[in-house]
Design a protein around this motif. Structure first.
Motif, PDB file in Angstrom:
ATOM      1  N   LEU A   1     -25.124  11.557 -37.007  1.00 31.19           N
ATOM      2  CA  LEU A   1     -26.102  11.305 -36.290  1.00 31.19           C
ATOM      3  C   LEU A   1     -26.254  12.230 -35.036  1.00 31.19           C
ATOM      4  O   LEU A   1     -25.314  12.565 -34.698  1.00 31.19           O
ATOM      5  N   GLN A   2     -27.181  11.536 -33.816  1.00 22.99           N
ATOM      6  CA  GLN A   2     -27.124  12.555 -32.707  1.00 22.99           C
ATOM      7  C   GLN A   2     -27.521  14.546 -33.206  1.00 22.99           C
ATOM      8  O   GLN A   2     -26.331  14.782 -32.075  1.00 22.99           O
ATOM      9  N   GLY A   3     -28.204  14.534 -34.273  1.00 24.82           N
ATOM     10  CA  GLY A   3     -28.129  15.882 -34.760  1.00 24.82           C
ATOM     11  C   GLY A   3     -26.525  16.539 -34.720  1.00 24.82           C
ATOM     12  O   GLY A   3     -26.555  18.258 -34.936  1.00 24.82           O
ATOM     13  N   GLY A   4     -26.263  15.426 -35.491  1.00 25.80           N
ATOM     14  CA  GLY A   4     -24.804  16.155 -35.559  1.00 25.80           C
ATOM     15  C   GLY A   4     -23.133  16.536 -34.622  1.00 25.80           C
ATOM     16  O   GLY A   4     -22.662  16.952 -35.047  1.00 25.80           O
ATOM     17  N   PHE A   5     -23.851  15.492 -33.621  1.00 22.38           N
ATOM     18  CA  PHE A   5     -23.017  15.206 -32.655  1.00 22.38           C
ATOM     19  C   PHE A   5     -22.425  14.299 -32.385  1.00 22.38           C
ATOM     20  O   PHE A   5     -21.545  14.018 -31.484  1.00 22.38           O
ATOM     21  N   GLY A   6     -22.526  14.112 -33.187  1.00 20.72           N
ATOM     22  CA  GLY A   6     -21.811  11.622 -33.426  1.00 20.72           C
ATOM     23  C   GLY A   6     -22.529  10.966 -32.206  1.00 20.72           C
ATOM     24  O   GLY A   6     -22.962  11.405 -31.922  1.00 20.72           O
ATOM     25  N   GLU A   7     -22.491  10.416 -33.199  1.00 18.14           N
ATOM     26  CA  GLU A   7     -22.525   8.702 -32.063  1.00 18.14           C
ATOM     27  C   GLU A   7     -21.637   7.484 -32.655  1.00 18.14           C
ATOM     28  O   GLU A   7     -21.255   7.445 -33.841  1.00 18.14           O
ATOM     29  N   VAL A   8     -21.066   6.900 -31.752  1.00 16.30           N
ATOM     30  CA  VAL A   8     -19.884   5.706 -32.367  1.00 16.30           C
ATOM     31  C   VAL A   8     -21.252   4.672 -32.533  1.00 16.30           C
ATOM     32  O   VAL A   8     -21.799   4.412 -32.147  1.00 16.30           O
TER      33      VAL A   8
ATOM     34  N   LYS B   1     -24.361  14.728 -42.261  1.00 14.86           N
ATOM     35  CA  LYS B   1     -24.468  14.069 -41.402  1.00 14.86           C
ATOM     36  C   LYS B   1     -22.721  13.788 -41.598  1.00 14.86           C
ATOM     37  O   LYS B   1     -22.127  13.239 -42.555  1.00 14.86           O
ATOM     38  N   HIS B   2     -22.334  13.150 -40.776  1.00 14.55           N
ATOM     39  CA  HIS B   2     -21.018  13.027 -39.597  1.00 14.55           C
ATOM     40  C   HIS B   2     -20.450  11.121 -39.598  1.00 14.55           C
ATOM     41  O   HIS B   2     -21.499  10.578 -38.753  1.00 14.55           O
ATOM     42  N   THR B   3     -19.895  10.811 -39.914  1.00 12.74           N
ATOM     43  CA  THR B   3     -19.559   8.910 -39.205  1.00 12.74           C
ATOM     44  C   THR B   3     -18.081   8.917 -39.035  1.00 12.74           C
ATOM     45  O   THR B   3     -17.692   9.620 -40.124  1.00 12.74           O
ATOM     46  N   LEU B   4     -18.020   8.446 -37.588  1.00 13.58           N
ATOM     47  CA  LEU B   4     -16.092   8.928 -37.575  1.00 13.58           C
ATOM     48  C   LEU B   4     -15.915   6.871 -37.140  1.00 13.58           C
ATOM     49  O   LEU B   4     -16.821   6.148 -36.439  1.00 13.58           O
ATOM     50  N   LEU B   5     -14.685   6.963 -37.864  1.00 16.99           N
ATOM     51  CA  LEU B   5     -14.749   5.585 -36.823  1.00 16.99           C
ATOM     52  C   LEU B   5     -13.016   5.748 -35.999  1.00 16.99           C
ATOM     53  O   LEU B   5     -12.191   6.872 -36.781  1.00 16.99           O
ATOM     54  N   PHE B   6     -12.672   5.645 -34.633  1.00 15.76           N
ATOM     55  CA  PHE B   6     -11.703   5.973 -34.100  1.00 15.76           C
ATOM     56  C   PHE B   6     -10.448   4.798 -33.684  1.00 15.76           C
ATOM     57  O   PHE B   6     -10.596   3.877 -34.064  1.00 15.76           O
ATOM     58  N   ILE B   7      -9.339   5.325 -34.544  1.00 19.27           N
ATOM     59  CA  ILE B   7      -8.113   5.499 -34.612  1.00 19.27           C
ATOM     60  C   ILE B   7      -7.333   5.819 -33.274  1.00 19.27           C
ATOM     61  O   ILE B   7      -5.798   5.864 -33.946  1.00 19.27           O
TER      62      ILE B   7
ATOM     63  N   VAL C   1     -15.137   7.894 -25.834  1.00 18.72           N
ATOM     64  CA  VAL C   1     -15.630   9.189 -26.966  1.00 18.72           C
ATOM     65  C   VAL C   1     -16.251  10.052 -26.263  1.00 18.72           C
ATOM     66  O   VAL C   1     -17.487   9.814 -25.879  1.00 18.72           O
ATOM     67  N   TRP C   2     -15.090  11.331 -26.167  1.00 22.29           N
ATOM     68  CA  TRP C   2     -16.008  12.180 -25.454  1.00 22.29           C
ATOM     69  C   TRP C   2     -16.755  13.441 -26.822  1.00 22.29           C
ATOM     70  O   TRP C   2     -15.542  13.442 -27.944  1.00 22.29           O
ATOM     71  N   ASN C   3     -17.653  13.517 -26.778  1.00 23.99           N
ATOM     72  CA  ASN C   3     -18.098  14.628 -27.860  1.00 23.99           C
ATOM     73  C   ASN C   3     -18.269  16.286 -28.009  1.00 23.99           C
ATOM     74  O   ASN C   3     -17.006  16.522 -26.921  1.00 23.99           O
ATOM     75  N   MET C   4     -17.765  17.534 -28.583  1.00 26.21           N
ATOM     76  CA  MET C   4     -17.811  18.504 -28.418  1.00 26.21           C
ATOM     77  C   MET C   4     -17.843  19.282 -27.164  1.00 26.21           C
ATOM     78  O   MET C   4     -17.521  20.695 -27.100  1.00 26.21           O
ATOM     79  N   PHE C   5     -19.025  18.656 -26.278  1.00 20.53           N
ATOM     80  CA  PHE C   5     -19.866  19.069 -25.011  1.00 20.53           C
ATOM     81  C   PHE C   5     -19.246  18.472 -24.036  1.00 20.53           C
ATOM     82  O   PHE C   5     -19.108  18.722 -23.293  1.00 20.53           O
ATOM     83  N   ASN C   6     -17.793  17.688 -24.406  1.00 22.81           N
ATOM     84  CA  ASN C   6     -17.429  17.110 -23.210  1.00 22.81           C
ATOM     85  C   ASN C   6     -18.217  16.225 -22.495  1.00 22.81           C
ATOM     86  O   ASN C   6     -17.902  15.756 -21.194  1.00 22.81           O
ATOM     87  N   SER C   7     -18.980  15.521 -23.243  1.00 23.13           N
ATOM     88  CA  SER C   7     -19.924  14.529 -22.707  1.00 23.13           C
ATOM     89  C   SER C   7     -20.125  12.918 -23.307  1.00 23.13           C
ATOM     90  O   SER C   7     -19.525  13.472 -24.499  1.00 23.13           O
ATOM     91  N   ASP C   8     -20.085  11.501 -23.336  1.00 20.10           N
ATOM     92  CA  ASP C   8     -19.715  10.780 -23.425  1.00 20.10           C
ATOM     93  C   ASP C   8     -20.509  10.490 -24.694  1.00 20.10           C
ATOM     94  O   ASP C   8     -21.532  10.643 -24.546  1.00 20.10           O
ATOM     95  N   MET C   9     -20.082  10.053 -25.723  1.00 21.30           N
ATOM     96  CA  MET C   9     -20.709  10.187 -27.037  1.00 21.30           C
ATOM     97  C   MET C   9     -21.396   8.676 -27.150  1.00 21.30           C
ATOM     98  O   MET C   9     -21.013   7.912 -26.684  1.00 21.30           O
ATOM     99  N   PRO C  10     -22.729   8.541 -27.163  1.00 21.76           N
ATOM    100  CA  PRO C  10     -23.542   7.638 -28.069  1.00 21.76           C
ATOM    101  C   PRO C  10     -22.711   6.712 -28.060  1.00 21.76           C
ATOM    102  O   PRO C  10     -22.292   6.660 -29.593  1.00 21.76           O
TER     103      PRO C  10
END
Length: 705
Positions: free
Chosen positions: A133-140, A2-8, A74-83
């Motif tokens: 979250l999201q199967g390792g593709f990330g979520e805010v 699992k990966h969790t991110l905070l944006f800066i 925020v865009w994920n690795m697929f260039n789609s809007d991250m949830p």
């Protein structure tokens, strides 16, 4: 995992070995993308971002893209809007960065500032991303748009805490909160109460509240640009990484004209050079500062200029390849970046190139800055491989991190210098710590090189020219053999031979270079002696030698002669310096030799043919019986009266003339008739006075008319 991110909107990397990989993919501008995995930037597509300035992107430890942002989306690795990745409170014309949450693998903070275009109403805020979250593709996550300060300018950066674990988020507030602000980021989150330092900067949330902040790699200095502070300025702030306080500020530059205001800033990888770019005028320049100089402002040097079109220097960003790239705000827009190829070099040697990287799309101002904690993280300590020390020498032990500012050292002998000099075998260790970071240790074993060599040499004396055989012996590995032959000559092979041509005594020494690069010497001395050789010579009296007349042979040799050996026709006749000999048999050559030997046992021989039978008679090879007085008669010259018969034959073997002594000669006629021109054979019979011994000799003569 699992990966969790905070944006800066700005990157911070957790481990030094992967920090560069986390900055391997850049997404910025109007759909621009670059990948640095090959060392040089390669354009990549798919970027969904449309941003004037604000941008940040981050990859995993292997350099694979995770996500990117413009501070609002925020865009994920697929260039789609991250949830839950839209609606962040940043602005396309402001600043953002991404930092990892300490002690929480896979979690990141995105920190954004609002833009002066809307009065910086949202101040500075942060959001969290969880890559689990999201199967390792990330979520805010629900931790989103948390405000740290409502009264804030656009500046934002980050510095590694002195404990090498936590992080400082750094910014500057606006009225009524005109302070330099440092927020402590730890495993429990971001402390909303900053460390506030009053630097005397008073700002309204308007055009004066913009610019760039860049820390040096050591985190001790923070450069701050204020492009619209009157004429524009660059400040250099002293920062305490342990407390978060700004302890001082000095001015690097204040512009004297409205054009040419400083904006973009970036340090070289070592922190020894600072680069700044101009904005607000045509044909803007980029400048270099030497951060090692006593008077840094005086080192401001222009190193490049934007000349392609009207426009200004945008943001300046160092890449994983240690080159610094420059974006432009141009009109009309350009689709390339500039580069500083050698940022550590002074002046124009840094290698600024205006058009260095083709983007395929236009980009304005922004480049993705990232937080690089490499400089202070506990890197692997390396004293190097174990050493075999040469006898009676020393070595300076220096670890791979000897030049890190703020580092402390403790060696096994209690010393605290960055290096340790040792001359004795043993095991040595060093402990290394940067400020409050974890202590690391390395150990090295020092032994003494015990390589030995010896020699095997053949005869060490002889008569010049004297050849000596040389053989080097060692049970160890030898990289080079060195024979010094005592006459200025050296040989660099293990086995060799050498010939001394000049008499003398020559000290020979053998040395070698061991596999540990140690000089080894054979302790047994060698002396080679080349003895002088005599020069044999003798005299004969009287000369020439004639039959039945005694001749005296006398030694005339040089060189301390002690022994003589005289031979006549290979028969020993005397061992004295002088002897007398009378030739009787004059029908064979007389060969005389003298071999002399000196006190060193060296010999020389002189051998001559003292007499040849041909010396008794001379026979011409042509005559001209043509009626004049020159050579009209063919006859031999008989020195001793030995000719008994003289006969001439034509080519058919017929006798054309015959006489009984050398006094007789052929006048070229046969029975009173002139013989034809041509070649005729002759035979001469010789005999001694007693006619006991006789001999025939043969030849031919040419009759010429």
């Amino acid at each position: 995992m699992k990966h969790t991110l905070l944006f800066i909107c700005f990157l911070i990397f957790t481990l030094p070995l992967v920090a560069q990989n986390q900055h391997m993919n850049w997404y910025f501008g109007f759909g621009s993308g670059l990948n640095f995995s090959s060392g040089n930037p390669v354009t990549v597509g798919g970027n969904a971002m449309i941003s004037i300035e604000s941008c940040a992107s981050i990859s995993d430890a292997n350099g694979n893209k995770l996500f990117y942002t413009d501070g609002a989306t925020v865009w994920n690795m697929f260039n789609s809007d991250m949830p839950n990745g839209t609606g962040l409170l940043g602005h396309k014309s402001s600043q953002c960065m991404i930092i990892p949450k300490p002690g929480n693998p896979g979690k990141y903070y995105i920190v954004v500032t609002d833009a002066i275009e809307r009065g910086c109403v949202n101040g500075i805020t942060y959001s969290e991303v969880d890559m689990n979250l999201q199967g390792g593709f990330g979520e805010v996550t629900s931790v989103k748009n948390v405000q740290l300060n409502a009264f804030n300018g656009e500046w934002i950066t980050a510095v590694r805490h002195a404990n090498c674990v936590d992080t400082w988020i750094i910014t500057h507030g606006t009225n009524p909160n005109n302070f330099f602000l440092a927020y402590h980021v730890s495993a429990s989150g971001i402390n909303p109460t900053p460390v506030s330092s009053n630097l005397g900067i008073s700002l309204q949330p308007d055009v004066k509240a913009i610019g760039i902040m860049r820390p040096n790699p050591q985190g001790t200095k923070i450069a701050l640009s204020r492009p619209y502070n009157g004429m524009g300025s660059i400040e250099l702030i002293d920062f305490d990484k342990a407390t978060g306080a700004a302890t001082g500020m000095s001015n690097l530059y204040t512009s004297t004209t409205t054009p040419g205001q400083p904006y973009g800033l970036e340090f070289s990888r070592s922190g020894n050079r600072l680069y700044s770019g101009e904005t607000g005028m045509t044909n803007n320049r980029i400048f270099q500062y030497d951060m090692t100089a006593p008077n840094i402002p005086a080192t401001r040097t222009p190193v490049g200029q934007f000349l392609t079109s009207q426009g200004e220097m945008g943001q300046i960003q160092i890449a994983p390849n240690d080159k610094i790239y420059i974006n432009y705000n141009a009109w009309p827009a350009v689709d390339f970046l500039g580069v500083i190829s050698n940022p550590e070099l002074l002046g124009t040697n840094c290698g600024y190139v205006e058009n260095a990287v083709s983007l395929g799309t236009s980009a304005t101002f922004g480049l993705p800055w990232y937080y690089n904690p490499e400089y202070l993280m506990p890197s692997p300590l390396e004293l190097g491989p174990d050493i075999s020390l040469c006898p009676e020498t020393n070595v300076t032990l220096s670890n791979s991190l000897s030049n890190v500012p703020g580092a402390t050292y403790l060696w096994s002998d209690g010393s605290t210098n960055p290096t340790l000099q040792v001359s004795q075998p043993g095991t040595y260790w060093v402990q290394y710590q940067v400020e409050s970071c974890l202590t690391t240790t390395d150990t090295i074993t020092i032994s003494t090189d015990t390589t030995q060599i010896s020699h095997l040499v053949g005869d060490t004396s002889g008569c010049a020219p004297f050849t000596i055989q040389l053989t080097g012996i060692s049970p160890s590995t030898i990289t080079e053999w060195i024979w010094d032959l005592g006459n200025g000559t050296s040989i660099h092979t293990q086995n060799a031979e050498f010939t001394y041509t000049t008499p003398g005594i020559y000290p020979i020494s053998l040395k070698a270079i061991s596999s540990n690069d140690c000089l080894v010497e054979d302790s047994v001395a060698i002396l080679a002696e080349a003895f002088p050789v005599p020069i044999a010579n003798f005299s004969i009296e009287p000369t020439p030698i004639k039959p039945f007349i005694p001749n005296i042979f006398t030694d005339q040799s040089t060189g301390n002669i002690t022994d003589w050996s005289w031979k006549v026709n290979d028969l020993l006749v005397s061992t004295a310096p002088q002897f007398t000999y009378t030739m009787v048999d004059f029908f064979q050559p007389l060969t005389v030799s003298l071999t002399v030997t000196n006190s060193d046992g060296c010999s020389d021989e002189k051998k001559i043919i003292a007499f040849k039978p041909d010396d008794l008679i001379y026979v011409p090879n042509a005559f001209t019986p043509d009626g004049n007085e020159f050579n009209p008669v063919f006859k031999p010259v008989d020195y001793l009266g030995l000719v008994r018969e003289f006969t001439i034959y034509n080519r058919w073997g017929e006798v054309v003339w015959s006489g009984k002594s050398a006094r007789d000669g052929w006048d070229g006629t046969v029975n009173g008739i002139q013989a034809p021109t041509g070649v005729y054979n002759w035979v001469i019979t010789m005999a001694s006075n007693t006619d006991v011994v006789s001999k025939e000799i043969y030849g031919h003569v040419t009759l010429v008319r």
